[in-house]
Design a protein around this motif. Structure first.
Motif, PDB file in Angstrom:
ATOM      1  N   GLY A  84       0.800  -1.217   0.000  1.00  0.00           N
ATOM      2  CA  GLY A  84       0.000   0.000   0.000  1.00  0.00           C
ATOM      3  C   GLY A  84       0.830   1.262   0.000  1.00  0.00           C
ATOM      4  O   GLY A  84       0.545   2.215  -0.750  1.00  0.00           O
ATOM      5  N   SER A  85       1.872   1.306   0.820  1.00  0.00           N
ATOM      6  CA  SER A  85       2.706   2.515   0.871  1.00  0.00           C
ATOM      7  C   SER A  85       3.487   2.708  -0.412  1.00  0.00           C
ATOM      8  O   SER A  85       3.680   3.851  -0.859  1.00  0.00           O
ATOM      9  CB  SER A  85       3.662   2.429   2.068  1.00  0.00           C
ATOM     10  N   SER A  86       3.941   1.616  -1.031  1.00  0.00           N
ATOM     11  CA  SER A  86       4.654   1.742  -2.303  1.00  0.00           C
ATOM     12  C   SER A  86       3.740   2.299  -3.398  1.00  0.00           C
ATOM     13  O   SER A  86       4.122   3.205  -4.143  1.00  0.00           O
ATOM     14  CB  SER A  86       5.207   0.380  -2.710  1.00  0.00           C
ATOM     15  N   VAL A  87       2.528   1.764  -3.487  1.00  0.00           N
ATOM     16  CA  VAL A  87       1.579   2.241  -4.506  1.00  0.00           C
ATOM     17  C   VAL A  87       1.203   3.694  -4.244  1.00  0.00           C
ATOM     18  O   VAL A  87       1.179   4.529  -5.161  1.00  0.00           O
ATOM     19  CB  VAL A  87       0.329   1.337  -4.510  1.00  0.00           C
ATOM     20  N   MET A  88       0.928   4.035  -2.985  1.00  0.00           N
ATOM     21  CA  MET A  88       0.537   5.400  -2.661  1.00  0.00           C
ATOM     22  C   MET A  88       1.665   6.386  -2.949  1.00  0.00           C
ATOM     23  O   MET A  88       1.426   7.502  -3.443  1.00  0.00           O
ATOM     24  CB  MET A  88       0.131   5.483  -1.190  1.00  0.00           C
ATOM     25  N   SER A  89       2.906   5.991  -2.674  1.00  0.00           N
ATOM     26  CA  SER A  89       4.038   6.867  -2.958  1.00  0.00           C
ATOM     27  C   SER A  89       4.154   7.165  -4.443  1.00  0.00           C
ATOM     28  O   SER A  89       4.343   8.317  -4.861  1.00  0.00           O
ATOM     29  CB  SER A  89       5.330   6.225  -2.441  1.00  0.00           C
ATOM     30  N   LYS A  90       3.983   6.144  -5.275  1.00  0.00           N
ATOM     31  CA  LYS A  90       4.085   6.370  -6.723  1.00  0.00           C
ATOM     32  C   LYS A  90       2.920   7.203  -7.244  1.00  0.00           C
ATOM     33  O   LYS A  90       3.112   8.067  -8.109  1.00  0.00           O
ATOM     34  CB  LYS A  90       4.150   5.017  -7.441  1.00  0.00           C
ATOM     35  N   LEU A  91       1.736   6.979  -6.746  1.00  0.00           N
ATOM     36  CA  LEU A  91       0.592   7.780  -7.181  1.00  0.00           C
ATOM     37  C   LEU A  91       0.788   9.250  -6.816  1.00  0.00           C
ATOM     38  O   LEU A  91       0.430  10.136  -7.603  1.00  0.00           O
ATOM     39  CB  LEU A  91      -0.692   7.237  -6.544  1.00  0.00           C
ATOM     40  N   CYS A 400       3.541  11.458   0.590  1.00  0.00           N
ATOM     41  CA  CYS A 400       4.527  10.685  -0.180  1.00  0.00           C
ATOM     42  C   CYS A 400       5.749  10.341   0.668  1.00  0.00           C
ATOM     43  O   CYS A 400       6.226   9.203   0.656  1.00  0.00           O
ATOM     44  CB  CYS A 400       4.941  11.479  -1.418  1.00  0.00           C
ATOM     45  N   ILE A 401       6.259  11.315   1.427  1.00  0.00           N
ATOM     46  CA  ILE A 401       7.434  11.071   2.273  1.00  0.00           C
ATOM     47  C   ILE A 401       7.104  10.044   3.348  1.00  0.00           C
ATOM     48  O   ILE A 401       7.896   9.131   3.624  1.00  0.00           O
ATOM     49  CB  ILE A 401       7.912  12.394   2.897  1.00  0.00           C
ATOM     50  N   LEU A 402       5.930  10.171   3.965  1.00  0.00           N
ATOM     51  CA  LEU A 402       5.532   9.230   5.013  1.00  0.00           C
ATOM     52  C   LEU A 402       5.393   7.817   4.455  1.00  0.00           C
ATOM     53  O   LEU A 402       5.884   6.850   5.057  1.00  0.00           O
ATOM     54  CB  LEU A 402       4.217   9.690   5.639  1.00  0.00           C
ATOM     55  N   CYS A 403       4.746   7.679   3.315  1.00  0.00           N
ATOM     56  CA  CYS A 403       4.578   6.346   2.721  1.00  0.00           C
ATOM     57  C   CYS A 403       5.921   5.745   2.327  1.00  0.00           C
ATOM     58  O   CYS A 403       6.144   4.543   2.509  1.00  0.00           O
ATOM     59  CB  CYS A 403       3.656   6.438   1.501  1.00  0.00           C
ATOM     60  N   SER A 404       6.812   6.564   1.791  1.00  0.00           N
ATOM     61  CA  SER A 404       8.130   6.055   1.403  1.00  0.00           C
ATOM     62  C   SER A 404       8.911   5.584   2.620  1.00  0.00           C
ATOM     63  O   SER A 404       9.557   4.528   2.591  1.00  0.00           O
ATOM     64  CB  SER A 404       8.909   7.140   0.660  1.00  0.00           C
ATOM     65  N   ALA A 405       8.858   6.361   3.710  1.00  0.00           N
ATOM     66  CA  ALA A 405       9.568   5.976   4.930  1.00  0.00           C
ATOM     67  C   ALA A 405       8.994   4.687   5.509  1.00  0.00           C
ATOM     68  O   ALA A 405       9.733   3.800   5.956  1.00  0.00           O
ATOM     69  CB  ALA A 405       9.498   7.109   5.953  1.00  0.00           C
ATOM     70  N   SER A 431       3.487  -4.313  -6.836  1.00  0.00           N
ATOM     71  CA  SER A 431       3.308  -2.863  -6.784  1.00  0.00           C
ATOM     72  C   SER A 431       3.076  -2.274  -8.175  1.00  0.00           C
ATOM     73  O   SER A 431       2.220  -1.396  -8.353  1.00  0.00           O
ATOM     74  CB  SER A 431       4.539  -2.219  -6.135  1.00  0.00           C
ATOM     75  N   THR A 432       3.801  -2.765  -9.167  1.00  0.00           N
ATOM     76  CA  THR A 432       3.664  -2.218 -10.515  1.00  0.00           C
ATOM     77  C   THR A 432       2.296  -2.501 -11.124  1.00  0.00           C
ATOM     78  O   THR A 432       1.630  -1.555 -11.596  1.00  0.00           O
ATOM     79  CB  THR A 432       4.785  -2.782 -11.402  1.00  0.00           C
ATOM     80  N   PRO A 433       1.809  -3.739 -11.184  1.00  0.00           N
ATOM     81  CA  PRO A 433       0.480  -3.955 -11.769  1.00  0.00           C
ATOM     82  C   PRO A 433      -0.642  -3.288 -10.987  1.00  0.00           C
ATOM     83  O   PRO A 433      -1.624  -2.840 -11.583  1.00  0.00           O
ATOM     84  CB  PRO A 433       0.337  -5.484 -11.768  1.00  0.00           C
ATOM     85  N   VAL A 434      -0.515  -3.196  -9.647  1.00  0.00           N
ATOM     86  CA  VAL A 434      -1.558  -2.527  -8.875  1.00  0.00           C
ATOM     87  C   VAL A 434      -1.600  -1.042  -9.212  1.00  0.00           C
ATOM     88  O   VAL A 434      -2.689  -0.456  -9.403  1.00  0.00           O
ATOM     89  CB  VAL A 434      -1.319  -2.748  -7.362  1.00  0.00           C
ATOM     90  N   THR A 435      -0.435  -0.408  -9.294  1.00  0.00           N
ATOM     91  CA  THR A 435      -0.399   1.006  -9.663  1.00  0.00           C
ATOM     92  C   THR A 435      -0.940   1.225 -11.072  1.00  0.00           C
ATOM     93  O   THR A 435      -1.689   2.181 -11.331  1.00  0.00           O
ATOM     94  CB  THR A 435       1.048   1.535  -9.564  1.00  0.00           C
ATOM     95  N   ILE A 519      11.809   9.421  -5.470  1.00  0.00           N
ATOM     96  CA  ILE A 519      10.977   9.382  -6.667  1.00  0.00           C
ATOM     97  C   ILE A 519      10.744   7.946  -7.120  1.00  0.00           C
ATOM     98  O   ILE A 519       9.626   7.574  -7.469  1.00  0.00           O
ATOM     99  CB  ILE A 519      11.618  10.203  -7.794  1.00  0.00           C
ATOM    100  N   LEU A 520      11.781   7.143  -7.127  1.00  0.00           N
ATOM    101  CA  LEU A 520      11.701   5.758  -7.599  1.00  0.00           C
ATOM    102  C   LEU A 520      11.835   4.827  -6.398  1.00  0.00           C
ATOM    103  O   LEU A 520      12.869   4.184  -6.190  1.00  0.00           O
ATOM    104  CB  LEU A 520      12.797   5.489  -8.627  1.00  0.00           C
TER     105      LEU A 520
END
Length: 1153
Positions: A84-91, A400-405, A431-435, A519-520
């Motif tokens: 969830g945090s990975s997908v939210m960070s990319k979005l 984004c910062i919180l989700c990445s951390a 993470s990729t297909p969900v995003t 970013i990535l």
């Protein structure tokens, strides 16, 4: 009685039969008759079932079931959080870049008749099949809100700032090597190029594309790692070992892997080229066509360290950077922060002072500001999203910062606990297909997520003909290119599916680079996951030193107990060394059951290796008991004497402990006996095939006490057994690194899991010289309750703090693991054998031998660690006298060793990388607080008396408190220890009543002034700290219930105990177990001295069998004179013997005549 060569000289024949020392094999139960065999009459048919006896550590086994359930639940939580945090960070990233319209529009389709002025069509769809599908996916204006730019800058800055702060903390708390020029230049150049490429990618490339294409583009950022993988197969072939067949197979494997790596590199680089080609075809802008592949290549440079194992000269630079990681990362983080600020400024603010002022949000707007186009900069929100907060860009950046951390922290935790595949690799893969699915969902006409908390988010307008859009998207090669990039990326990072077996690995052994890319996120985590672990770079000799797993055919027979061909150089060999003296039967039982559990665990692992041919954390161990003063009193040179009652008790308990542990009537065969220069040795063979050896020390032949027992086994195992092996010095070094000594007290109780955790601590860091676990005091009574809270707070707060900011100063001798090579190092073992010749030596060397050994390890540069999950249980003093005598040893020893460390602080901070000047200051503050604590408590009591009796002047309160303290100081100089302890017990009770007055005063003050009172605030903070620590340790939460007793005992333990310790520095006795008697054999009861009721109550409170000060002060009134009567009877018996001998002498002479 046999003497000389017929008998080793340390036991009598009648003792042999009763205690299992006889060589007669008919006595299979070792001479001890269990409850089931105690029948003496054939008609006595009644019997008593043996109760199942659970050890204290076994009672904690329920937590294993709870932990298993919690672990399973945590797995699902980790998967959900990481995914969830990975997908939210990319979005969040794509949402922020969507609001940077650096070009007039972005469209998808083939409508060539439109032209640039055909902008009124917006997102209309042309139904003409010749023209294809045209969809406007980006805004057409060229107005950039600078808050979105700064939000992206903050997202990129976050990991750099975290890295800089982490490195700063490490430089403060640890000693880091100096930075060399070449590693710093290479690292700075690489990170600068990465930051430039990332800024170009974020502020120019992604804004020129729609979110979906930008998402696919982020999958092609592994160009440099893909190229470096081509060269690594050549390195792998050099590590191949074995015969011709192995070499042939390795060569074939190398060729196949080289071809696959080359193919992956070609395909991945081809995706980058296709992205550039399609972008140029779609947009027709040469700038974007060039910047896209350049940015992707520059971004991929940062992961070079993880993929250079096949390039020797780069490997050397990589190793030097890794050695200087802390300072290099700090400097490069600062460079990346500066670069990340300068590059956007160059992109958005080259048009003059107005553009610069608008960029830094000090001006409202500016025009003609972009380096690559005519942009208008604003410092306020776009008017379309007027319903949203003005701080929306920064709120999105914060999310984004919180989700990445969270994603990084959870990923690191999963890798540490060896849950990488289910909790890290799979979420990263999904993470990729969900995003992708969520972005597609946001493009569809069924999009209902545009409103949230009364805020209308600006996003891509819904597409009416979604199927035509997907078809056109696929026809234009966008989706196929993205799929190829996704497949090649996860083929390049195939190592995430083959994690190492190292538990609790340090972060630098898990990830090649610090933290993550803002970013990535998911790409940086999988590309950073360490590939070249220790197992990959081992030499041929080291590979040969691993556990040899023998292969057996279907018809082969093998002995599961045979370990002759299994132990190799790096197999952990653990010497379990328990010291005994006057332990009770129950205490011996507890320690022996721990050894039996360890024997069962090791035997199971050995059988698993031989049966299933797999390595399951295999180790080997030998159990040894070093028995101090094991013989009855005798003169030097005597050869006819017995073992004492304590040894006989051990021989009886051997089989009792086995039956209690397994609840079966099993017994161990009698031991083999050997006469030794230090006394004697008894060797049992346990049921799992391991041995238990009891070394019976004769104090007339060898020094006794615990430190000299430790010196004895350290020399025996390390200097004698290890160094006498017929192997080369390199293999001896490897064996010494993997030889561990588990120091135990004779009453300790632990599970094999606790030992394995300490071994894991040792194996993950070769610089760890000692490791200790969580010690739980057990017993009953108020003194044990006090110690439960004291031990809990000490481990929760003090030991944890020492472990984090430096090193643990003391690894307790009751349950600690020491590394053989560390103890064998210079200035450690040699100094540890120093005989005391000065007053300070007796305090520092003999009164706290475990703390002194740790001090020597710290001074030599080794680390001492604390593992909170390694639980052990030991009996604590239950009586006031015994407790004070124990702390009388500990308190001066602690202060002496701490002073020794502080006086040598320059050498320690230079040699030990984990001890910094900040840690030295911390220990100095603790030492100062320890010195002033008695005076502080004294003044606290004076204030309490003054509050309780307002009519009494303050000077009167001072005198009233000073008198009992002065009397105690005087007693410490002139009275016997028992009188001192009795008086200390009396005034401790009185002072506990005074502390109740303090509690009443604090409650009254809180009720009167509320939180305006400093005392109330301080009390609430202290209680809050203890409560939070207890909540974080649910297994030990009940320990906090004894905090009230701890508070009442503060004057006794902080003032009276300190006075008693300093007043008895000349006393070098051990203080505990000095007056106990060994348990008699079954059927015999020890003689008990009966006293009056008051004396018995006093003895129960103080834990003393003697009257102490009560006898001295109140003997005439309360107590009998039975002790004097017994002494008088003994004198009379001796006189009668003398008289009989005098009378017999003349009679014998007359008979001869």
């Amino acid at each position: 009685m046999a003497t000389g060569t017929d008998n080793p000289g340390y036991v009598r024949e009648e003792v042999d039969t009763d205690n299992g020392l006889s060589s007669n094999d008919n006595n299979t139960d070792g001479g001890y008759r269990t409850r089931a065999t105690e029948k003496s009459k054939p008609w006595d048919i009644f019997q008593e079932d043996a109760k199942t006896s659970l050890s204290t550590s076994s009672e904690y086994e329920i937590w294993k079931t709870i932990n298993a359930i919690v672990k399973l639940f945590t797995y699902f939580v980790f998967i959900g959080l990481i995914l969830g945090s990975s997908v939210m960070s990319k979005l969040c990233i794509f949402y922020m870049t969507y609001h940077l319209p650096i070009q007039d529009h972005f469209e998808l389709g083939k409508n060539q008749s439109r032209g640039n002025n055909n902008n009124n069509n917006n997102n209309k769809t042309d139904d003409d099949g010749d023209h294809g599908v045209w969809v406007m996916l980006k805004p057409q204006d060229l107005i950039v809100d600078m808050k979105w730019v700064w939000s992206l800058i903050l997202v990129m800055w976050a990991p750099y700032v975290f890295t800089a702060l982490s490195c700063t903390w490490k430089m403060i708390t640890k000693t880091s090597p100096s930075v060399q020029a070449l590693p710093l230049i290479v690292a700075s150049l690489v990170e600068t190029l990465h930051s430039i490429g990332l800024c170009i990618f974020v502020f120019l490339v992604l804004p020129s594309l729609d979110p979906l294409l930008g998402f696919f583009l982020t999958l092609s950022v592994a160009g440099i790692p893909a190229v470096f993988r081509i060269f690594e197969s050549r390195e792998e072939n050099n590590d191949a070992d074995g015969g011709v067949n192995d070499t042939t197979q390795s060569t074939a494997r190398k060729v196949v892997k080289g071809i696959l790596n080359f193919f992956l590199a070609v395909v991945h680089i081809a995706t980058v080229a296709l992205w550039a080609l399609r972008t140029h075809t779609q947009q027709g802008k040469l700038t974007n066509t060039i910047l896209l592949p350049v940015s992707l290549v520059l971004i991929s440079v940062t992961w070079w360290e993880n993929y250079v194992s096949g390039i020797n000269w780069l490997t050397g630079i990589q190793r030097r950077i890794r050695e200087q990681r802390v300072k290099v990362d700090f400097i490069t983080s600062i460079i990346k922060i500066i670069t990340t600020l300068l590059v956007p400024a160059v992109i958005f603010a080259p048009g003059g002072d107005n553009c610069v002022a608008t960029f830094f949000l000090t001006r409202t707007n500016a025009t003609e500001c972009s380096l690559f186009g005519n942009l208008r900069l604003e410092d306020y929100r776009h008017p379309i999203v007027s319903s949203c907060s003005e701080e929306l860009p920064f709120l999105v950046a914060a999310v984004c910062i919180l989700c990445s951390a969270i994603c990084y922290g959870m990923s690191k935790a999963c890798c540490k606990v060896r849950a990488q595949i289910p909790c890290f690799s799979i979420p990263m893969l999904l993470s990729t297909p969900v995003t992708f699915g969520l972005i597609l969902l946001s493009y569809s006409t069924s999009n209902k997520n545009s409103n949230f908390l009364s805020c209308s988010f600006e996003w891509v307008e819904p597409i009416s003909k979604f199927s035509d859009f997907l078809l056109q998207f696929t026809v234009d090669y966008w989706i196929p290119i993205g799929i190829f990039g996704y497949i090649t990326l996860f083929c390049i990072v195939d190592h995430i599916w083959h994690p190492s077996d190292e538990r609790l690995a340090r972060t630098h052994r898990l990830f090649a680079k610090p933290l993550y890319c803002g970013i990535l996120l998911d790409q940086s985590l999988i590309l950073n996951r360490k590939r070249v672990t220790k197992a990959h770079i081992e030499t041929k000799e080291k590979n040969e030193s691993r556990v040899n797993v023998p292969h057996f055919g279907d018809n082969d027979e093998f002995d599961l107990r045979d370990t002759s061909n299994m132990r190799k150089d790096d197999t952990p060999l653990i010497y379990v060394c328990a010291t005994m003296w006057h332990e009770s039967e129950n205490e011996m039982n507890q320690m022996l059951r721990s050894v039996y559990r360890l024997d069962e665990d090791q035997s199971a692992r050995r059988k698993a290796i031989k049966t299933f041919e797999t390595d399951v954390d295999y180790y080997e161990f030998e159990a040894h008991i070093f028995f101090d003063d094991a013989f009855q009193p005798h003169k030097e040179g005597d050869v006819d004497y017995d073992v004492n009652d304590w040894v006989k008790q051990l021989l009886r308990v051997i089989n009792v402990a086995l039956q209690d542990e397994y609840n079966t009537p099993h017994t161990i065969p009698p031991p083999t006996r050997t006469e030794t220069p230090y006394g004697g040795r008894l060797v049992w063979t346990l049921q799992g095939g391991n041995t238990l050896t009891a070394h019976l020390k004769d104090k007339m032949k060898i020094r006794h006490r615990k430190r000299w027992s430790q010196v004895m086994y350290l020399y025996y195992f390390l200097a004698n057994k290890l160094m006498s092996e017929q192997i080369d010095i390199k293999r001896k070094r490897i064996r010494a690194d993997n030889t561990f000594l588990l120091a135990l007290d004779g009453d300790v109780d632990f599970q094999p899991e606790a030992l394995r955790m300490l071994v894991d601590r040792m194996r993950r860091d070769p610089n760890v010289g000692a490791a200790c676990g969580r010690i739980h005091p057990i017993g009953s009574g108020p003194m044990v309750w006090y110690q439960k809270f004291e031990y809990a707070v000490s481990h929760w707060l003090q030991k944890a703090t020492e472990h984090v900011i430096g090193c643990v100063l003391c690894s307790p001798g009751c349950f600690s693991l020491f590394r053989g090579s560390a103890v064998m190092d210079d200035n450690v073992m040699k100094r540890y054998t120093t005989a005391p010749t000065e007053a300070r030596h007796y305090v520092q060397y003999d009164q706290g031998e475990d703390r002194w050994l740790c001090t020597l390890l710290l001074q030599q540069g080794y680390r001492v660690e604390y593992c909170a999950a390694s639980d052990s249980f030991t009996y604590a003093p239950e009586g006031f006298y015994e407790f004070f005598n124990q702390r009388r040893r500990w308190t001066p020893s602690t202060m002496a060793n701490t002073m020794d460390l502080l006086q040598d602080w320059k050498s320690v901070t230079r040699k030990n990388a984990d001890i910094s000047c900040l840690y030295i200051i911390y220990q100095m503050a603790l030492m100062a607080s320890s010195i002033i604590t008695p005076g502080t408590i004294f003044l606290l009591i004076v204030g309490a008396i003054n509050i309780a009796f307002p009519a009494m002047p303050l000077f009167g309160s001072l005198i009233l408190n000073l008198v009992p303290v002065a009397v105690f100081v005087l007693l410490c100089f002139v009275a016997k220890p028992n009188i001192q302890l009795g008086y200390a017990a009396i005034i401790s009770i009185l002072y506990s009543l005074v502390m109740m007055l303090v509690i009443v005063g604090l409650i009254q003050q809180a009720a009167t002034f509320g939180f305006c009172s400093a005392s109330t605030i301080f009390l609430v903070i202290v209680i809050g700290i203890f409560l939070v620590a207890a909540i974080l340790h649910p297994q030990e939460f009940t320990c906090i219930l004894h905090g009230f007793l701890y508070f009442l005992a503060l004057p006794a333990m902080s003032m009276i105990l300190m006075i008693y310790s300093l007043g008895n520095l000349h006393v070098v006795s051990w203080g505990t177990r000095e007056t106990k008697q060994a348990a008699p054999p079954p059927g015999q009861q020890p003689e008990k001295k009966e006293g009056n009721a008051i004396q018995q109550m006093w003895n129960r409170i103080t834990g003393s069998d003697e009257g102490g000060v009560w006898d001295s002060l109140c003997r005439c009134v309360c107590c009998s004179s039975s002790a004097n009567k017994d002494q008088l009877d003994q004198v009379m018996k001796r006189l009668e013997k003398i008289e009989a001998a005098v009378v017999e002498a003349p009679k014998s002479k007359s008979s001869k005549k």
